[in-house]
Design an enzyme around this catalytic site. Sequence first.
Site, short mmCIF file in Angstrom:
data_model
loop_
_atom_site.label_atom_id
_atom_site.label_comp_id
_atom_site.label_asym_id
_atom_site.label_seq_id
_atom_site.Cartn_x
_atom_site.Cartn_y
_atom_site.Cartn_z
N ARG A 1 -0.13 -8.72 13.71
CA ARG A 1 -0.82 -7.76 12.86
C ARG A 1 -1.92 -8.58 11.46
NH1 ARG A 1 4.66 -5.84 10.29
NH2 ARG A 1 3.54 -4.42 9.08
N ARG B 1 11.45 -6.26 4.99
CA ARG B 1 11.85 -4.92 4.37
C ARG B 1 12.70 -3.94 5.00
NH1 ARG B 1 6.05 -1.84 4.94
NH2 ARG B 1 6.56 -3.61 7.15
N LYS C 1 1.10 -0.76 -0.11
CA LYS C 1 -0.05 -0.04 0.61
C LYS C 1 0.92 1.59 0.01
CE LYS C 1 -2.17 -0.92 4.12
NZ LYS C 1 -1.02 -2.37 4.75
N ARG D 1 -9.05 1.37 10.18
CA ARG D 1 -8.45 0.20 10.08
C ARG D 1 -10.20 -1.29 11.11
NH1 ARG D 1 -3.15 0.50 8.87
NH2 ARG D 1 -2.28 -1.31 9.96
N ARG E 1 11.90 -2.27 10.97
CA ARG E 1 10.62 -2.08 11.97
C ARG E 1 10.71 -2.74 12.74
NH1 ARG E 1 5.26 0.16 7.93
NH2 ARG E 1 4.20 -0.88 9.63
#
Length: 212
Positions: free
Chosen positions: A167, A123, A14, A89, A156
Amino acid sequence: MHRLLFLGPPGVGKGTQASRLARELGVPHLSTGDLLRSAVAARTPLGLEAEGHMSAGRLVPDSLVLGILKERLSSPDARSGFLLDGFPRNRAQAEALDALTPVDAVLAFDLPSDVLVGRLSGRRVCPTCKTVYHLETSPPKSPGRCDRDGTPLEQRPDDRPEAVTTRLRVYAEQTAPLLEYYRTRGLLTPIDARGSPDEVAARVRAAATRNR
Ligand code: AP5
């Protein structure tokens, strides 16, 4: 006017697509995750309260997120459109957004879960300029360092495996039901998020500019 929402699980791409499309359309990219991470980095009272929820992979309480979103949406640059990434969310956030502004389209990104996990685990982010890399699909030129400013890249905290599991569960339980919420309103366009960033960007551009 472009008032767009990007919906989809963690790591689906996203943020990568939102920053590209926002630049192309000339609207601000509003990411509640980025706003919260800035508050954490600045050690504001909001950031200190949000930090534990975020690093564990849980949602930050609605009242906190709604406060920063309202403030950001009321900025002059968001008056002629916006691209909202990571909000809403859950159902309460979707209803709160309805009370704040109309939305023109919701782009719902989807990927198989093994691909999602690979995107999250690889990432790396520059803590200075926030550029996002991936160890395999978009690595920095010099290993471990940002191409723009040479800062050592970081992972992260919520991309660690324990937080990723939480998550994905939170997404399935609280956020995925919003697909139906927006489908019944005729706003939802599914986006196949497989393939290279350029391939996905072409699908996103077509969906965002259809009938406009
Ligand atoms: P947030 O920052 O919104 O995270 P997220 O939704 O979990 O999404 P991600 O940022 O992990 O992934 P993305 O889909 O943007 O993927 P990206 O483009 O980076 O939220 C973080 C936390 O903040 C939440 O868990 C919560 O605690 C809190 N929060 C935020 N909003 C909230 C809200 N509204 N309410 C309550 N709490 C909230 O891509 C991922 C990787 O894949 C990158 O390395 C990228 O380079 C790579 N990649 C991207 N596209 C491709 C491609 N096509 N091919 C190959 N690699 C790709």
